[in-house]
Scaffold this motif. Structure first.
Motif, PDB file in Angstrom:
ATOM      1  N   PRO B 210      37.497  34.743  33.638  1.00  0.00           N
ATOM      2  CA  PRO B 210      37.702  35.875  34.225  1.00  0.00           C
ATOM      3  C   PRO B 210      38.768  35.906  35.435  1.00  0.00           C
ATOM      4  O   PRO B 210      39.350  34.952  35.728  1.00  0.00           O
ATOM      5  CB  PRO B 210      36.222  36.268  35.072  1.00  0.00           C
ATOM      6  N   ASP B 211      39.251  37.381  35.417  1.00  0.00           N
ATOM      7  CA  ASP B 211      40.396  37.319  36.118  1.00  0.00           C
ATOM      8  C   ASP B 211      40.266  38.078  37.433  1.00  0.00           C
ATOM      9  O   ASP B 211      41.082  38.722  38.231  1.00  0.00           O
ATOM     10  CB  ASP B 211      41.821  37.731  35.693  1.00  0.00           C
ATOM     11  N   ASN B 212      39.053  38.715  37.453  1.00  0.00           N
ATOM     12  CA  ASN B 212      38.440  39.487  38.978  1.00  0.00           C
ATOM     13  C   ASN B 212      36.944  39.182  39.173  1.00  0.00           C
ATOM     14  O   ASN B 212      36.203  39.015  38.139  1.00  0.00           O
ATOM     15  CB  ASN B 212      38.969  41.049  38.821  1.00  0.00           C
ATOM     16  N   ALA B 213      36.735  39.228  40.337  1.00  0.00           N
ATOM     17  CA  ALA B 213      35.250  38.921  40.728  1.00  0.00           C
ATOM     18  C   ALA B 213      34.243  40.035  40.451  1.00  0.00           C
ATOM     19  O   ALA B 213      32.921  39.864  40.520  1.00  0.00           O
ATOM     20  CB  ALA B 213      35.090  38.501  42.245  1.00  0.00           C
ATOM     21  N   GLN B 214      34.714  41.215  40.375  1.00  0.00           N
ATOM     22  CA  GLN B 214      34.078  42.392  40.155  1.00  0.00           C
ATOM     23  C   GLN B 214      32.852  42.264  38.784  1.00  0.00           C
ATOM     24  O   GLN B 214      31.750  43.224  38.856  1.00  0.00           O
ATOM     25  CB  GLN B 214      34.730  43.646  40.073  1.00  0.00           C
ATOM     26  N   GLU B 226      35.750  31.992  43.273  1.00  0.00           N
ATOM     27  CA  GLU B 226      36.611  31.996  44.550  1.00  0.00           C
ATOM     28  C   GLU B 226      37.274  30.544  44.572  1.00  0.00           C
ATOM     29  O   GLU B 226      38.155  30.227  45.006  1.00  0.00           O
ATOM     30  CB  GLU B 226      35.903  32.304  45.702  1.00  0.00           C
ATOM     31  N   MET B 227      36.173  29.402  43.970  1.00  0.00           N
ATOM     32  CA  MET B 227      36.519  28.149  44.211  1.00  0.00           C
ATOM     33  C   MET B 227      37.462  27.668  43.195  1.00  0.00           C
ATOM     34  O   MET B 227      38.120  26.482  43.217  1.00  0.00           O
ATOM     35  CB  MET B 227      35.344  27.280  43.939  1.00  0.00           C
ATOM     36  N   SER B 228      37.801  28.409  42.179  1.00  0.00           N
ATOM     37  CA  SER B 228      38.355  27.850  41.071  1.00  0.00           C
ATOM     38  C   SER B 228      40.017  28.415  40.917  1.00  0.00           C
ATOM     39  O   SER B 228      40.087  29.471  41.659  1.00  0.00           O
ATOM     40  CB  SER B 228      37.820  28.617  39.699  1.00  0.00           C
ATOM     41  N   SER B 229      40.763  27.600  40.489  1.00  0.00           N
ATOM     42  CA  SER B 229      42.250  27.695  40.454  1.00  0.00           C
ATOM     43  C   SER B 229      42.385  28.616  39.411  1.00  0.00           C
ATOM     44  O   SER B 229      41.726  28.832  38.377  1.00  0.00           O
ATOM     45  CB  SER B 229      42.953  26.367  39.953  1.00  0.00           C
ATOM     46  N   ILE B 230      43.298  29.378  39.785  1.00  0.00           N
ATOM     47  CA  ILE B 230      44.248  30.208  38.599  1.00  0.00           C
ATOM     48  C   ILE B 230      44.927  29.259  37.397  1.00  0.00           C
ATOM     49  O   ILE B 230      45.534  28.210  38.003  1.00  0.00           O
ATOM     50  CB  ILE B 230      45.295  31.031  38.971  1.00  0.00           C
ATOM     51  N   GLY B 243      41.246  31.866  20.850  1.00  0.00           N
ATOM     52  CA  GLY B 243      40.421  33.142  21.125  1.00  0.00           C
ATOM     53  C   GLY B 243      40.044  33.748  22.110  1.00  0.00           C
ATOM     54  O   GLY B 243      39.452  34.832  22.030  1.00  0.00           O
ATOM     55  N   PHE B 244      40.360  33.162  23.328  1.00  0.00           N
ATOM     56  CA  PHE B 244      39.881  33.838  24.504  1.00  0.00           C
ATOM     57  C   PHE B 244      41.036  34.870  25.260  1.00  0.00           C
ATOM     58  O   PHE B 244      42.060  34.449  25.176  1.00  0.00           O
ATOM     59  CB  PHE B 244      39.660  32.831  25.736  1.00  0.00           C
ATOM     60  N   GLY B 245      40.568  35.957  25.690  1.00  0.00           N
ATOM     61  CA  GLY B 245      41.312  36.792  26.143  1.00  0.00           C
ATOM     62  C   GLY B 245      41.575  36.353  27.644  1.00  0.00           C
ATOM     63  O   GLY B 245      40.943  36.374  28.441  1.00  0.00           O
ATOM     64  N   VAL B 246      42.867  35.989  27.874  1.00  0.00           N
ATOM     65  CA  VAL B 246      43.313  35.560  29.297  1.00  0.00           C
ATOM     66  C   VAL B 246      44.388  36.455  29.700  1.00  0.00           C
ATOM     67  O   VAL B 246      45.230  36.877  29.079  1.00  0.00           O
ATOM     68  CB  VAL B 246      43.478  33.930  29.524  1.00  0.00           C
ATOM     69  N   GLU B 248      47.291  36.539  33.343  1.00  0.00           N
ATOM     70  CA  GLU B 248      47.937  35.610  34.323  1.00  0.00           C
ATOM     71  C   GLU B 248      47.160  35.257  35.466  1.00  0.00           C
ATOM     72  O   GLU B 248      47.599  34.341  36.299  1.00  0.00           O
ATOM     73  CB  GLU B 248      49.333  36.097  34.845  1.00  0.00           C
ATOM     74  N   ASN B 249      46.155  36.057  35.633  1.00  0.00           N
ATOM     75  CA  ASN B 249      45.079  35.800  36.881  1.00  0.00           C
ATOM     76  C   ASN B 249      44.014  35.093  36.689  1.00  0.00           C
ATOM     77  O   ASN B 249      42.952  35.082  37.406  1.00  0.00           O
ATOM     78  CB  ASN B 249      45.047  36.915  37.656  1.00  0.00           C
ATOM     79  N   SER B 250      43.882  35.004  35.370  1.00  0.00           N
ATOM     80  CA  SER B 250      42.619  34.229  34.648  1.00  0.00           C
ATOM     81  C   SER B 250      42.275  32.778  35.430  1.00  0.00           C
ATOM     82  O   SER B 250      43.255  31.912  35.812  1.00  0.00           O
ATOM     83  CB  SER B 250      42.680  33.782  33.329  1.00  0.00           C
ATOM     84  N   LYS B 251      40.867  32.745  35.897  1.00  0.00           N
ATOM     85  CA  LYS B 251      40.697  31.574  36.682  1.00  0.00           C
ATOM     86  C   LYS B 251      39.914  30.438  35.697  1.00  0.00           C
ATOM     87  O   LYS B 251      39.580  30.860  34.616  1.00  0.00           O
ATOM     88  CB  LYS B 251      39.646  31.950  37.558  1.00  0.00           C
ATOM     89  N   GLY B 252      40.301  29.159  36.113  1.00  0.00           N
ATOM     90  CA  GLY B 252      39.604  28.214  35.246  1.00  0.00           C
ATOM     91  C   GLY B 252      38.068  28.121  35.515  1.00  0.00           C
ATOM     92  O   GLY B 252      37.393  27.158  36.294  1.00  0.00           O
ATOM     93  N   PHE B 253      37.122  29.124  35.127  1.00  0.00           N
ATOM     94  CA  PHE B 253      35.920  28.996  35.553  1.00  0.00           C
ATOM     95  C   PHE B 253      35.013  29.847  34.234  1.00  0.00           C
ATOM     96  O   PHE B 253      35.585  30.764  33.772  1.00  0.00           O
ATOM     97  CB  PHE B 253      35.851  30.060  36.761  1.00  0.00           C
ATOM     98  N   VAL B 254      33.939  29.367  33.981  1.00  0.00           N
ATOM     99  CA  VAL B 254      33.147  29.648  33.042  1.00  0.00           C
ATOM    100  C   VAL B 254      31.898  29.942  33.886  1.00  0.00           C
ATOM    101  O   VAL B 254      31.181  28.939  34.176  1.00  0.00           O
ATOM    102  CB  VAL B 254      32.962  28.787  31.753  1.00  0.00           C
ATOM    103  N   PHE B 255      31.013  30.899  33.642  1.00  0.00           N
ATOM    104  CA  PHE B 255      29.855  31.180  34.014  1.00  0.00           C
ATOM    105  C   PHE B 255      28.630  31.501  32.933  1.00  0.00           C
ATOM    106  O   PHE B 255      29.082  32.085  31.934  1.00  0.00           O
ATOM    107  CB  PHE B 255      29.541  32.542  34.919  1.00  0.00           C
TER     108      PHE B 255
END
Lengths: 257, 279
Positions: B210-214, B226-230, B243-246, B248-255
């Protein structure tokens, strides 16, 4: 008429000569080639493969030795050559009682990958011109210079076309479907005093970038006064060219003196 | 940034932090494999792929790798002759698996079908599921490893830390430690810290890069975000390829990652360095 050719090759900075994964084929000595057929080939073995140097070497030799090169036949012959060398390597390891380790087996299964640019010239002296036929998989490029201008550039047109994902020929047959290969062919004609350059990707990208900036990079490619290796190292130091194995074949067609 | 060529003289490193808490013993919905078993298999496989990437066919030490397990115990997870090693070279790891298992996989034949092929599957560490989730202690270990590494390799392609867990930390708030890790770096860029949260419940939808926390469902997801790098460009490119939509602000994070998401996370997290960049 005479065709003069020369080939230049240096490894990536940090690698030794025996780690070079580029390979080239040029004809043997031939003082007067009127009415003959000449093949030149250049291949860039990919780092993600194993024994890619064997494969690039097999590809250029398979192309070079065909009277009428056919890409599918070249690929088939090159894969068989590579398979044969691979088998010889494995047999020798077994004879020495040092069988392959798990990662060697896995990497050999993955196989080798390489680009290929082959150019097939035909010559007819009487008109001072002839034909050429080029075929390509990947980003190894051909440039034709006439009257101090680029008149042909193949297969890549723009410096933005170069990336880390060129099409590659594989030693695994199922990876060589047409869509994966993206192979291209083109025809052209030559005249006396034309010069052709075949270059692997790092140098090709530099050459294209220079010409896009209205420079004439071929003017500096005279290696009588400067060593090819020094020329490329200077470009690397100035970050004008990527650090990669770099090979160039220069071919000039001259009238009889 | 993130353009340094990786070489035997200037390698990079990957540090995997693997949650080995008791809850990792839960099986994925509809499956027979626990989170601990799958994460161990996936991590062993990505290490195998990194070795094969470097094999010419003898492995070239382009990478150094560490695996830190955290649960009842915290520390290097390698077994066998690598026991206790925080970081090992690719060649050391290649030549020292705990064991090599024979497995069968299906591979394409030359006529459009699939054939079964015997394959060797090396194992460097076994699954463990016991105790709490001392994620802060694991991050401290990672910070220490990476700090020492950067002193020796100041011009390297930045190290990557990949944290795989299934729940909230039980030893404090890891956010400050994550920030400290992300502030470390070489001349080529900051350390890349990536987090993968896995859930055994298939009803929980995965949120990928994701690229935003909302859009995140709860505080724990927002914490890991918040812990993850862009993601640097090379990782975004690989994510796009898969095939993932990313952005420039996507974080290296999967939930809420399922097994397939874990595989993709590890693939993308270790893809920052293309083979053509290896010398």
């Amino acid at each position: 008429m005479h065709i003069l050719w020369d080939a230049f090759i240096i490894p990536k900075s940090g690698n030794s000569d025996d780690e070079i994964e580029d390979a080239y084929f040029v004809p043997g000595e031939c003082p007067d080639i009127s009415g003959l057929i000449l093949n030149f080939a250049l291949s860039d073995g990919a780092s993600e493969g194993v024994f890619s140097n064997w494969f690039s070497d097999s590809l250029v030799n398979a192309f070079g030795k065909m009277t009428e090169p056919d890409l599918q036949v070249v690929i088939e012959n090159a894969i068989q050559l590579w398979q044969s060398k691979k088998k010889q390597y494995i047999d020798e390891r077994q004879k020495r009682n040092t069988p392959l380790l798990w990662y060697e087996e896995a990497s050999i299964l993955k196989g080798a990958f390489a680009t290929l640019l082959g150019v097939h010239f035909t010559t007819t002296e009487s008109l001072g011109e002839g034909q050429w036929h080029a075929m390509s998989v990947g980003d190894t490029c051909l440039f034709q210079i006439r009257d101090d201008e680029i008149i042909n550039q193949f297969p890549l047109i723009s410096s933005n076309d170069f990336n880390n994902y060129p099409n590659l020929i594989s030693t695994n047959y199922h990876l060589n479907e047409a869509a994966n290969l993206g192979n291209k062919e083109t025809l052209g004609s030559w005249k006396f005093n034309d010069t052709f350059y075949m270059m692997t990707d790092a140098m090709s990208q530099w050459f294209v970038s220079q010409s896009e900036s209205d420079r004439k990079p071929w003017r500096g490619l005279d290696f009588e006064s400067i060593r090819f290796g020094d020329f490329i190292e200077n470009l690397r130091d100035e970050r004008h060219i990527r650090n990669d194995d770099t090979t160039m074949i220069k071919i000039t067609i001259l009238p009889e003196e | 940034m993130y353009t340094a060529q990786i070489s035997r003289a200037n390698p990079t490193c990957f540090v995997f932090l693997v949650d080995q808490s008791g809850s990792m013993s839960e099986k994925y919905t509809g499956g027979s494999v626990s989170k601990a078993e799958f994460v161990a298999t996936a991590t062993n496989r990505v290490i195998q792929n990194l070795i094969i990437r470097c094999a010419k066919p003898e492995p070239r030490d382009y990478f150094h790798i560490g695996v830190i397990g955290y649960g009842q115990n915290i520390g290097p997870a390698f077994g066998g002759s690598l026991t206790g090693k925080e970081l090992a070279t690719i060649s050391e790891i290649a030549n020292s698996p705990l064991r090599v298992e024979d497995r069968i996989k299906k591979v394409p034949d030359d006529i459009g079908g699939l054939v079964e092929q015997k394959t060797k599957f090396p194992i460097w560490f076994d699954p463990v599921a016991n105790g709490g989730t001392p994620m802060c202690e694991a991050l401290k270990s990672a910070k220490s490893i990476v700090e020492k590494w950067l002193v020796q390799h100041p011009t390297c392609f930045p190290p990557t830390v990949l944290n795989l867990s299934d729940g909230e930390p039980t030893d404090g708030d890891p956010q400050a430690l994550a920030e400290m890790i992300r502030q470390l770096g070489s001349v080529d860029g900051n350390v890349i810290l990536m987090n993968c949260h896995t859930s055994s419940k298939s009803s929980n939808s995965a949120i990928l890069f994701p690229d935003n926390a909302q859009i995140l469902p709860d505080d724990h997801a927002r914490l890991l975000f918040e812990m993850s790098s862009i993601m640097p460009e090379s990782l975004r490119l690989r994510a796009s390829e898969l095939g993932f939509g990313v952005s420039e602000n996507s974080k290296g994070f999967v939930f809420n990652a399922d097994p397939t998401d874990i595989i993709n996370f590890l693939d993308i997290g270790t893809s920052g360095t293309k083979p053509s960049d290896l010398r």
